[in-house]
Design a protein around this motif. Sequence first.
Motif, short mmCIF file in Angstrom:
data_model
loop_
_atom_site.label_atom_id
_atom_site.label_comp_id
_atom_site.label_asym_id
_atom_site.label_seq_id
_atom_site.Cartn_x
_atom_site.Cartn_y
_atom_site.Cartn_z
N ALA A 124 5.01 2.57 -3.62
CA ALA A 124 4.97 3.90 -4.55
C ALA A 124 6.07 3.58 -5.54
CB ALA A 124 5.34 5.13 -3.94
N ASP A 137 5.39 6.53 -10.91
CA ASP A 137 3.92 7.08 -10.67
C ASP A 137 4.01 8.74 -11.08
OD1 ASP A 137 2.96 5.37 -7.76
OD2 ASP A 137 2.47 4.88 -10.04
N GLN A 153 0.84 -1.16 0.03
CA GLN A 153 -0.04 -0.06 0.02
C GLN A 153 0.89 1.22 -0.15
OE1 GLN A 153 -2.88 -0.03 3.28
NE2 GLN A 153 -3.35 2.13 2.54
N VAL A 154 0.44 2.18 -0.74
CA VAL A 154 1.32 3.38 -0.97
C VAL A 154 1.01 4.40 0.35
CG1 VAL A 154 1.78 5.23 -2.28
CG2 VAL A 154 1.25 3.39 -3.53
N GLN A 155 2.11 4.66 0.87
CA GLN A 155 2.21 5.64 1.85
C GLN A 155 2.74 7.00 1.31
OE1 GLN A 155 4.05 3.54 4.73
NE2 GLN A 155 2.27 3.21 6.02
N ASP A 178 -4.69 7.70 -7.32
CA ASP A 178 -4.84 6.57 -6.61
C ASP A 178 -4.70 6.61 -5.07
OD1 ASP A 178 -3.28 4.77 -9.40
OD2 ASP A 178 -5.72 5.10 -9.20
N SER A 179 -3.54 7.71 -4.83
CA SER A 179 -3.27 7.72 -3.30
C SER A 179 -3.31 8.90 -2.88
CB SER A 179 -2.05 6.75 -2.97
OG SER A 179 -2.04 5.50 -3.63
N TRP A 180 -3.47 9.21 -1.73
CA TRP A 180 -3.36 10.62 -1.08
C TRP A 180 -2.89 10.33 0.33
CZ3 TRP A 180 -4.95 14.94 -3.50
CH2 TRP A 180 -5.44 15.09 -4.96
#
Length: 121
Positions: free
Chosen positions: A28, A32, A1-3, A109-111
Amino acid sequence: QVQLIESGGGLVQPGGSLKLSCAASGGASKSDAMAWGRQGPGKEREVVSGISWDGGATFYSTSAKGRFTITRENAKNIVYLQMTNLEPTDTAVYYCAAGSFLDYGLNYDSWGQGTQVTVSS
């Protein structure tokens, strides 16, 4: 999971500068696209700047153009947002975002959790 972890926010006087950092980890990808968004009091979230995976393409919102600069260091998985000539209207929580494509909207996709920037005298 991207952090994504943002840092560098704070209180600054009008006309001042701040440099925000976003450290990416946990999956990540250096390929990206990355972006900075913000959400001011009573306002919707907006993207103010984005950068392609290799830094070859960048974009800025109208309000950010000429005052903000986005850069990235892929070796460190860090993205920066240098902000100058800050105005009270720049007061907001600033968020880092990552995604497969560079998008002018919120399609990432990630924040991250955000960092507060307050511009006030």
